[in-house]
Design a protein around this motif. Structure first.
Motif, PDB file in Angstrom:
ATOM      1  N   ALA A  85       1.185  -1.088  -0.189  1.00 10.76           N
ATOM      2  CA  ALA A  85       0.157   0.422   0.078  1.00 10.76           C
ATOM      3  C   ALA A  85       1.061   1.113   0.039  1.00 10.76           C
ATOM      4  O   ALA A  85       0.629   2.305  -0.913  1.00 10.76           O
ATOM      5  CB  ALA A  85      -0.487  -0.162   1.145  1.00 10.76           C
ATOM      6  N   VAL A  86       2.310   1.077   1.035  1.00 15.63           N
ATOM      7  CA  VAL A  86       2.706   2.940   0.875  1.00 15.63           C
ATOM      8  C   VAL A  86       4.559   1.933   0.126  1.00 15.63           C
ATOM      9  O   VAL A  86       4.289   0.997   1.004  1.00 15.63           O
ATOM     10  CB  VAL A  86       3.063   2.913   1.944  1.00 15.63           C
ATOM     11  N   THR A  87       4.463   2.280  -0.963  1.00 16.22           N
ATOM     12  CA  THR A  87       6.344   2.188  -1.826  1.00 16.22           C
ATOM     13  C   THR A  87       6.934   2.733  -0.663  1.00 16.22           C
ATOM     14  O   THR A  87       7.006   3.828   0.119  1.00 16.22           O
ATOM     15  CB  THR A  87       6.091   2.636  -2.867  1.00 16.22           C
ATOM     16  N   PRO A  88       8.382   2.121  -0.890  1.00 20.24           N
ATOM     17  CA  PRO A  88       9.140   3.088  -0.383  1.00 20.24           C
ATOM     18  C   PRO A  88       9.906   4.454  -1.128  1.00 20.24           C
ATOM     19  O   PRO A  88       9.649   5.672   0.234  1.00 20.24           O
ATOM     20  CB  PRO A  88      10.831   2.425  -0.505  1.00 20.24           C
ATOM     21  N   ASP A  89       9.427   4.978  -2.345  1.00 20.16           N
ATOM     22  CA  ASP A  89       9.517   6.581  -2.771  1.00 20.16           C
ATOM     23  C   ASP A  89       7.572   6.922  -2.140  1.00 20.16           C
ATOM     24  O   ASP A  89       7.901   8.290  -2.077  1.00 20.16           O
ATOM     25  CB  ASP A  89       8.675   6.066  -3.900  1.00 20.16           C
ATOM     26  N   GLN A  90       6.963   6.521  -2.120  1.00 17.06           N
ATOM     27  CA  GLN A  90       5.970   7.370  -0.851  1.00 17.06           C
ATOM     28  C   GLN A  90       6.151   7.542   0.144  1.00 17.06           C
ATOM     29  O   GLN A  90       5.877   8.544   1.229  1.00 17.06           O
ATOM     30  CB  GLN A  90       4.576   6.130  -0.824  1.00 17.06           C
ATOM     31  N   GLU A  91       7.258   6.415   1.514  1.00 18.33           N
ATOM     32  CA  GLU A  91       7.622   7.038   2.501  1.00 18.33           C
ATOM     33  C   GLU A  91       8.370   7.643   2.505  1.00 18.33           C
ATOM     34  O   GLU A  91       8.360   8.351   3.501  1.00 18.33           O
ATOM     35  CB  GLU A  91       8.246   5.899   3.173  1.00 18.33           C
ATOM     36  N   ALA A  92       8.555   7.937   0.679  1.00 17.97           N
ATOM     37  CA  ALA A  92      10.187   9.203   1.536  1.00 17.97           C
ATOM     38  C   ALA A  92       9.480  10.542   0.765  1.00 17.97           C
ATOM     39  O   ALA A  92       9.761  11.332   2.412  1.00 17.97           O
ATOM     40  CB  ALA A  92      10.760   8.982   0.334  1.00 17.97           C
ATOM     41  N   LEU A  93       8.041  10.244   0.367  1.00 16.42           N
ATOM     42  CA  LEU A  93       7.822  11.754   0.350  1.00 16.42           C
ATOM     43  C   LEU A  93       6.745  12.243   1.411  1.00 16.42           C
ATOM     44  O   LEU A  93       6.936  13.255   1.628  1.00 16.42           O
ATOM     45  CB  LEU A  93       6.615  11.260  -0.734  1.00 16.42           C
ATOM     46  N   LEU A  94       6.280  11.333   2.626  1.00 16.68           N
ATOM     47  CA  LEU A  94       5.968  11.569   3.595  1.00 16.68           C
ATOM     48  C   LEU A  94       6.888  12.035   4.863  1.00 16.68           C
ATOM     49  O   LEU A  94       6.664  12.834   5.505  1.00 16.68           O
ATOM     50  CB  LEU A  94       5.335  10.603   4.210  1.00 16.68           C
ATOM     51  N   SER A  95       8.234  11.886   4.075  1.00 16.06           N
ATOM     52  CA  SER A  95       8.989  11.785   5.156  1.00 16.06           C
ATOM     53  C   SER A  95       9.451  13.727   5.046  1.00 16.06           C
ATOM     54  O   SER A  95       9.926  14.207   5.786  1.00 16.06           O
ATOM     55  CB  SER A  95       9.741  10.801   5.645  1.00 16.06           C
ATOM     56  N   ARG A  96      10.009  13.719   3.434  1.00 21.47           N
ATOM     57  CA  ARG A  96      10.294  14.421   3.280  1.00 21.47           C
ATOM     58  C   ARG A  96       9.156  15.856   3.462  1.00 21.47           C
ATOM     59  O   ARG A  96       9.490  16.984   4.192  1.00 21.47           O
ATOM     60  CB  ARG A  96      10.395  15.056   1.774  1.00 21.47           C
ATOM     61  N   PHE A  97       7.946  15.551   3.637  1.00 21.62           N
ATOM     62  CA  PHE A  97       6.417  16.683   3.404  1.00 21.62           C
ATOM     63  C   PHE A  97       7.059  16.783   5.066  1.00 21.62           C
ATOM     64  O   PHE A  97       6.816  18.271   6.036  1.00 21.62           O
ATOM     65  CB  PHE A  97       5.328  16.204   3.543  1.00 21.62           C
ATOM     66  N   LEU A  98       7.072  16.056   6.079  1.00 18.39           N
ATOM     67  CA  LEU A  98       7.151  16.163   7.712  1.00 18.39           C
ATOM     68  C   LEU A  98       8.478  17.529   7.874  1.00 18.39           C
ATOM     69  O   LEU A  98       9.144  17.601   8.719  1.00 18.39           O
ATOM     70  CB  LEU A  98       7.216  14.935   8.630  1.00 18.39           C
TER      71      LEU A  98
END
Length: 225
Positions: A85-98
């Motif tokens: 459901a959440v790929t590493p790329d999407q994890e990176a986007l969430l982390s970058r936003f925060l």
């Protein structure tokens, strides 16, 4: 509520929360811009900014693999992992936003110089990369919910097969008992008075066998409705 039903409820809620992150990300950008207009000590936009980032982070924690194990039922975590459901790329986007949101939150504190270029770059990131990533996450959680529901349907089907097999065996046993009781009745009849009591027992057993067969048929009818 069964474990599967609980997982479905959690995942349904998580879909809504994942969608809410889109609103929170845009709200964060808007509040950053408002902080430029209201840079006072008791800035209301700054207070709301902190709340928006905190809420986004709380939802993200339910999605990030290394954190969600402690926050979601095991069945939910398994479903999210199964469908990626959440790929590493999407994890990176969430982390970058925060990371960037928290840094910008610090930059709008009293006495700090507002960095227009940095906020503009952050706004572009939110409107493009992050939005696409969040849309994919919502779709991914939806796949996890569908996977969980499919698992439930398969479990129901497996249980139905077990029930059907059990009923078949009961029916076969009842038929066998019926034939044994019938033969016993015939033998008792040949024995005359000496076999009368045994004949009564054989008749009762035969009736029980018929009752068992009727019960199985009733169950079949109920299942087929």
């Amino acid at each position: 509520m069964s474990e599967t039903e609980s997982a479905e409820a959690f995942l349904s809620q998580l879909i809504n929360q994942s969608g809410k992150m889109r609103m929170l990300s845009h709200r964060t950008v808007m509040l950053l811009l408002l902080c430029r207009l209201d840079a006072g000590e008791n800035s209301e936009p700054r207070r709301q900014l902190g709340s928006a980032i905190e809420e986004f982070e709380e939802i993200a924690a339910r999605l990030l693999p290394e954190q969600r194990k402690q926050r979601l039922p095991e069945a939910c975590d398994a479903a999210l992992s199964e469908v990626r459901a959440v790929t590493p790329d999407q994890e990176a986007l969430l982390s970058r936003f925060l990371t960037e949101a928290k840094q910008l939150e610090q930059s709008v504190q009293p006495g700090q110089i507002f960095d227009d270029a940095r906020v503009k770059g952050f706004s572009s990131f939110v409107a493009n990369d992050l939005l696409a990533g969040l849309n994919s996450i919502v779709a991914g959680v939806g796949r996890a919910l569908e996977f969980t529901m499919q698992e439930e349907r398969q479990e129901v089907a497996r249980n139905a097969e077990v029930v059907a097999d059990t009923m078949d065996r009961i029916e076969k046993i009842s038929q066998t008992v019926f034939m044994i009781a019938l033969n016993a009745s015939l033998e008792a009849a040949r024995a005359g008075d000496a076999g009368r009591s045994f004949s009564t027992i054989a008749t009762e057993i035969r009736e029980l066998s018929k009752s068992a067969k009727e019960t199985v048929q009733d169950l079949r009818n109920q299942i087929s409705v």
